[in-house]
Design a protein around this motif. Structure first.
Motif, PDB file in Angstrom:
ATOM      1  N   ALA A  14       5.890   8.113   5.787  1.00  0.00           N
ATOM      2  CA  ALA A  14       5.627   6.997   4.992  1.00  0.00           C
ATOM      3  C   ALA A  14       5.404   5.919   6.429  1.00  0.00           C
ATOM      4  O   ALA A  14       5.970   5.601   7.617  1.00  0.00           O
ATOM      5  N   ASP A  15       4.674   4.395   6.067  1.00  0.00           N
ATOM      6  CA  ASP A  15       3.930   3.911   6.974  1.00  0.00           C
ATOM      7  C   ASP A  15       3.169   4.246   8.313  1.00  0.00           C
ATOM      8  O   ASP A  15       2.669   3.834   9.173  1.00  0.00           O
ATOM      9  N   GLU A  19      -0.053   8.515   5.251  1.00  0.00           N
ATOM     10  CA  GLU A  19       0.740   8.749   3.767  1.00  0.00           C
ATOM     11  C   GLU A  19      -0.009   8.235   2.455  1.00  0.00           C
ATOM     12  O   GLU A  19       0.234   8.820   1.451  1.00  0.00           O
ATOM     13  N   LYS A  23       0.409  10.207  -0.440  1.00  0.00           N
ATOM     14  CA  LYS A  23       0.662  10.154  -1.856  1.00  0.00           C
ATOM     15  C   LYS A  23      -0.617  10.467  -2.891  1.00  0.00           C
ATOM     16  O   LYS A  23       0.452  10.971  -3.882  1.00  0.00           O
ATOM     17  N   LEU A  51       5.438   6.226  -0.843  1.00  0.00           N
ATOM     18  CA  LEU A  51       5.392   8.015  -0.994  1.00  0.00           C
ATOM     19  C   LEU A  51       6.322   8.558  -1.314  1.00  0.00           C
ATOM     20  O   LEU A  51       6.368   9.080  -2.168  1.00  0.00           O
TER      21      LEU A  51
END
Length: 121
Positions: A14-15, A19, A23, A51
């Motif tokens: 995530a981030d 990501e 996703k 995500l």
């Protein structure tokens, strides 16, 4: 042909630059017959967005050493009252199609998990 995709420590992406592609991959898997296995600490997958939201969208999986609130937080399926002492290593709750069932995962010996390197010639 069906594929199995395995992602270790999903929340770490995530981030990150990974990501968006992950996703998109999770969304494609959720719309297909493919199989996703992802690893995450339960406290890091309570969000329903980004995500993590796409990771959880399949609403099936196994929670090892569960707490009662984990079912709602991750799968939107209530878990029965659980006592952690009743969940030794490898025991968990499997969720699929809105149903929760207690399962025992097989445990492998550490020596079985060791990857042997080719002998030097």
């Amino acid at each position: 042909m069906r594929l199995m995709i395995v992602v270790e420590d999903v929340p770490q992406f995530a981030d990150s630059p990974a990501e968006r592609p992950l996703k998109a991959l999770f969304q494609a898997i959720n719309r297909s017959e493919q199989f996703l296995i992802g690893d995450a600490d339960i406290t890091q997958v309570t969000s329903g967005f980004g995500l993590i939201g796409d990771f959880k969208a399949g609403r099936k999986g196994i929670v090892l050493k569960p707490d009662s609130f984990d079912g709602e937080a991750v799968f939107k399926v209530p878990f029965p009252k659980v006592k952690r002492a009743e969940f030794p290593e490898g025991r968990g709750i499997f969720v699929q199609a809105g149903r929760a069932v207690t399962v025992q995962m097989p445990l492998a010996e550490a020596s079985v998990l060791t990857v042997a390197s080719p002998a030097a010639g």
